[in-house]
Design an enzyme around this catalytic site. Sequence first.
Site, PDB file in Angstrom:
ATOM      1  N   ASP A 107       0.864  -1.184   0.000  1.00 36.70           N
ATOM      2  CA  ASP A 107       0.000   0.000   0.000  1.00 36.70           C
ATOM      3  C   ASP A 107       0.901   1.236   0.000  1.00 36.70           C
ATOM      4  O   ASP A 107       2.099   1.142   0.281  1.00 36.70           O
ATOM      5  CB  ASP A 107      -0.950   0.010   1.208  1.00 36.70           C
ATOM      6  CG  ASP A 107      -0.209   0.021   2.538  1.00 36.70           C
ATOM      7  OD1 ASP A 107       0.754  -0.764   2.686  1.00 36.70           O
ATOM      8  OD2 ASP A 107      -0.573   0.804   3.444  1.00 36.70           O
ATOM      9  N   GLU A 172      -0.045  -0.864   5.860  1.00 32.31           N
ATOM     10  CA  GLU A 172       1.063  -0.311   6.648  1.00 32.31           C
ATOM     11  C   GLU A 172       0.947   1.200   6.814  1.00 32.31           C
ATOM     12  O   GLU A 172       1.168   1.742   7.896  1.00 32.31           O
ATOM     13  CB  GLU A 172       2.409  -0.682   5.996  1.00 32.31           C
ATOM     14  CG  GLU A 172       3.617  -0.473   6.904  1.00 32.31           C
ATOM     15  CD  GLU A 172       4.185   0.940   6.878  1.00 32.31           C
ATOM     16  OE1 GLU A 172       4.948   1.276   7.797  1.00 32.31           O
ATOM     17  OE2 GLU A 172       3.867   1.725   5.961  1.00 32.31           O
TER      18      GLU A 172
END
Length: 479
Positions: A107, A172
Amino acid sequence: MSSSSSSVLEMEIFQYIDAHQSDFIEDLKEWVAVESDSVQPDLRKEVIRMMALAADRLSVLGATINLVNLGSHQLPNGKDLPLPPVILGELGKDPQNPTVCFYGHVDVQPAKKEDGWKTDPYTLTEINGNLYGRGATDNKGPVLAWINAVETFRALKLAMPVNVKFVIEGMEEAGSLGLEKLLEEKQCFFSDVDYIVISDNLWLSNRKPALTYGSRGNACFCVEVECGSKDLHSGTFGGIIHEPLTDLIALLDSLVDPTGRIQIPGIYDSVAALTEEERKLYESIEFDLEEHKNNGGVKKFLYGTKEEILLHLWRYPSLSIHGIEGAFHEPGIKTVIPSKVIGKFSIRQVPHMDLSVVKQQVVEHLEEVFSKRNSPNKLKVSMPLGAKPWLADVNGPLYKAARKAIKTVFGEDPDFIRDGSTIPVARMFQTITQKSVMMFPIGAADDGEHSQNEKISRHNYIEGTKVFATFFLEISKLH
């Protein structure tokens, strides 16, 4: 394996990686094109698509993949949003080989062209040897470099010298929601893991490779002073009451002196003494003070030498004051006495400092300062957030193998560095799995993670792939 046969093997691996550079860059281009921004809810489906893409890429290598569903989380507006799954992958089960587990995330932070990007953030663009795009260095490039290294062994039909496991997540940048619980539930996945490698940080310089072996924790505090239920007029009440903001400023002023030393009694008691061996690590580190000043746009540091600066960034605690809630902060003048104000500060704490002890020391200090003011106002101190520091053993096999791999590929020994900020994921893996953890960056200091014009250089991406492949050989020799 003899050193001559080992170097022949390395040559073969390096030639393959050089010959397939453009393929590896095409892969990164495909990944960067996915707007897998985990922060913005309306892009969640793109994060989920990115996880599927990464899982497919690992399956093609022959890895066994488990896409673990984490359920959903609630947004502030009460709506439920699905969490992206976490990839647990494994390749190879040879009991003779060490098992290395790699953690990364796919991400990214939000990015828009109009934020000041020179190029479209979701189109990987090469300019002067740099590959620009959101996620290029944080963390799609390093995840792919690791995958490319494994693929090189497969393509050359070479036996993998290690068993590899993968933990790849998609949240994250939004705080790794659900990861800690998953790691605790999947203890069996780590039972045969010997080492954990995380490549989600940067070198300290733009040129010299580095290995990271520690980070500071962070304890965030709120100190609240309240006098009554409503704001007051300074013409009607100024000069006859104990003002909460005056109390608060005195409290905040008592925390740290002009040299940066924290004034809370006992706070330095458990900070480990600096050893001679450790001090030597700091001498050879490549770190440009002027460049660091320019990056921060500041004129002067509290300390004049590289060693002192790095020690105070990495190894000693620091206290920063972040803001005051409830005080008037708009432009112009408003002659109000706020009834309740909340000061916010944090302490970056270092190994051996205990969070509960730090909290107690802070509370006792503020109560002591407050009591001397004879103020009738109400004081409340809280610690809404506490993340622990992390430290690894630089003399362990992980760091020895990585150091040799870096020397082979880059032709020099790496700097051994710590990080002044907090890396919760390193601490989380170490605490839950009880295995050795290493942070093995391949990005340079000027890559601009989280910033406009994020990039990874072609050199770092391709040589990073070589260094990971060499690391597999080195860790299997040492194990």
